[in-house]
Design a protein around this motif. Structure first.
Motif, PDB file in Angstrom:
ATOM      1  N   ARG A 204      30.240  40.385 -47.921  1.00  0.00           N
ATOM      2  CA  ARG A 204      31.364  40.507 -46.990  1.00  0.00           C
ATOM      3  C   ARG A 204      31.967  41.903 -47.063  1.00  0.00           C
ATOM      4  NH1 ARG A 204      33.235  39.088 -42.173  1.00  0.00           N
ATOM      5  NH2 ARG A 204      35.503  38.965 -42.089  1.00  0.00           N
ATOM      6  N   GLN A 205      32.095  42.464 -48.240  1.00  0.00           N
ATOM      7  CA  GLN A 205      32.607  43.831 -48.378  1.00  0.00           C
ATOM      8  C   GLN A 205      31.702  44.816 -47.649  1.00  0.00           C
ATOM      9  OE1 GLN A 205      33.991  45.095 -52.347  1.00  0.00           O
ATOM     10  NE2 GLN A 205      33.802  42.972 -52.999  1.00  0.00           N
ATOM     11  N   ILE A 208      32.275  44.470 -43.836  1.00  0.00           N
ATOM     12  CA  ILE A 208      33.551  45.039 -43.391  1.00  0.00           C
ATOM     13  C   ILE A 208      33.491  46.560 -43.423  1.00  0.00           C
ATOM     14  CG2 ILE A 208      35.993  45.294 -44.009  1.00  0.00           C
ATOM     15  CD1 ILE A 208      35.946  42.366 -44.926  1.00  0.00           C
ATOM     16  N   ALA A 212      33.962  48.867 -40.108  1.00  0.00           N
ATOM     17  CA  ALA A 212      35.241  49.570 -40.010  1.00  0.00           C
ATOM     18  C   ALA A 212      35.246  50.722 -39.005  1.00  0.00           C
ATOM     19  CB  ALA A 212      35.664  50.070 -41.395  1.00  0.00           C
ATOM     20  N   ALA A 281      32.597  40.733 -37.833  1.00  0.00           N
ATOM     21  CA  ALA A 281      33.505  41.561 -38.619  1.00  0.00           C
ATOM     22  C   ALA A 281      34.065  42.704 -37.770  1.00  0.00           C
ATOM     23  CB  ALA A 281      32.788  42.110 -39.856  1.00  0.00           C
ATOM     24  N   ILE A 285      38.086  43.422 -36.667  1.00  0.00           N
ATOM     25  CA  ILE A 285      38.761  44.697 -36.936  1.00  0.00           C
ATOM     26  C   ILE A 285      39.247  45.338 -35.643  1.00  0.00           C
ATOM     27  CG2 ILE A 285      38.406  47.042 -37.804  1.00  0.00           C
ATOM     28  CD1 ILE A 285      36.456  45.828 -39.855  1.00  0.00           C
ATOM     29  N   SER A 310      39.951  41.490 -42.749  1.00  0.00           N
ATOM     30  CA  SER A 310      39.346  42.777 -42.404  1.00  0.00           C
ATOM     31  C   SER A 310      40.295  43.619 -41.560  1.00  0.00           C
ATOM     32  CB  SER A 310      38.032  42.549 -41.644  1.00  0.00           C
ATOM     33  OG  SER A 310      38.251  41.742 -40.495  1.00  0.00           O
TER      34      SER A 310
END
Length: 384
Positions: A204-205, A208, A212, A281, A285, A310
């Protein structure tokens, strides 16, 4: 057949006569190594030339065949060597024990040469086939890994091209994308250690962080007269500017719909789920990074945990970078003033826990800002 090219068989028996008999049977077709105890067998199995197959007696003083087999299976270097038990024991339960422990076959004494040779040939052929399949699988996995890296590279290049296009229209440099991604990665590293942020798994990190840079993709739908206006926007113009969040979210939502349609029609592999998760994701964002913790943000007026994590991370990263950066409509704020504004927004604009994490990692934020600082001639420059 030259002796060096013959398969090597290790014969383990505590009786010299038995070793001689079995060695005589195998000598014309195989290179034979012998061991008169379990302890010696373990040593020989780990030395060159390593055996392709082991004939192992069960009833031996000291370390018996069962224990020898157990030790062979514990050692990664000998774990995959096929073992055939050779013994005078013929009870069904004894045979079952050996097979359950990992022996591949069971031959009883007195030895019948034709049967022994047939069993050995069969097991060596099976092992050769398995080894070949394993090598082919390794080659295939390497090709898949290479192709996956190529696909990821193409995806990353395309994503950054889109994100940079949006940023260039807004008179910002690509370093803004690098800085905000870096800020978010710092925050996620710390927050992932807390139980309430368990969703921040390593995958998940990664999603994201990669998504971004698409946070302002919706700005491609804002008219130049508003997007590039050097002065303060009128209330009417600001309302139009605010629609970039909705434009970006809708565009990515359409992309998700197309991916889902393609998945239903073509039934792609489950690995394609990664692409869908990446788009989701990015949508979170793009559509939510202007939402505020107290519900006063836009476009939906979400409040608290209703805002995707996020988007909450991007909200702080984007504001901090905007504060410390020079733009065509503002000067850069001193670091202390930027920190004060972030703190004032704790519980109002920003998730309080994310602000607390930010305050603990100020040095990392400033290091990222310095590393990816805009060139003096580029920061805040206007289009001709």
């Amino acid at each position: 057949m030259a002796n060096e090219s013959r398969p090597t068989i290790l014969v383990v028996d505590d009786t010299p006569d038995n070793l001689a008999v079995v060695g005589g049977i195998l000598g014309s077709e195989y290179r034979v190594r012998v061991a008169n105890s379990g302890e010696r067998a373990l040593h020989v199995a780990n030395s060159d030339p390593r055996p392709e197959l082991i004939l192992l007696d069960i009833m031996m003083p000291g370390m018996d065949g069962y224990e020898t087999l157990r030790r062979l299976r514990e050692d990664p270097a000998t774990r995959n060597i096929p073992v055939i038990f050779v013994t005078a024991m013929d009870a069904d339960n004894d045979e079952a024990v050996g097979l359950q422990m990992g022996a591949v076959d069971y031959v009883t004494k007195p030895i019948r040469p034709a049967i022994l040779l047939a069993r050995i040939r069969t097991r060596l052929e099976l092992q050769a086939a398995r080894d070949h399949l394993a090598r082919q699988n390794e080659i295939l996995e390497a090709r898949v890994a290479k192709r996956t890296r190529e696909v990821e590279l193409i995806k990353d290049v395309g994503m950054h091209a889109l994100a940079t296009l949006a940023e260039k229209r807004d008179n910002e440099t690509g370093n803004h994308l690098l800085r905000t991604r870096g800020y978010i990665e710092v925050l996620m590293t710390d927050l992932a250690q807390r139980p309430e942020f368990a969703e921040l798994t390593p995958l998940r990190q990664k999603l994201i962080a990669k998504a971004a840079p698409l946070h302002d993709i919706g700005k491609v739908g804002i008219p130049d007269a508003i997007l590039l206006k050097p002065g303060r926007l009128t209330p009417e113009e600001f309302e139009i500017m605010k629609t970039h969040a909705r434009i970006g979210a809708d565009a990515l939502d359409e992309a998700i719909t197309r991916v889902l349609t393609d998945r239903q029609q073509n039934q792609p592999a489950e690995e394609d789920r990664y692409s869908l998760d990446f788009l989701e994701a990015a949508r979170e964002i793009a559509g939510g990074h202007h939402e505020k913790w107290d519900g006063s943000g836009y476009p939906l007026g979400l409040q608290g945990d209703e805002i995707p994590l996020s988007a909450r991370l991007m909200a702080l990263a984007d504001v901090f970078d905007a504060l410390i950066s020079k733009r065509h409509y503002k000067v850069a704020f001193p670091l202390e003033e930027a920190i004060r504004i972030i703190v004032d927004g704790r519980g109002k604009h920003f998730d309080p826990r994310i602000v607390d994490c930010f305050l603990q990692r100020i040095e990392d934020f400033t290091s990222i800002a310095d590393r990816y600082a805009d060139h003096p001639d580029e920061a805040g420059k206007e289009n001709p």
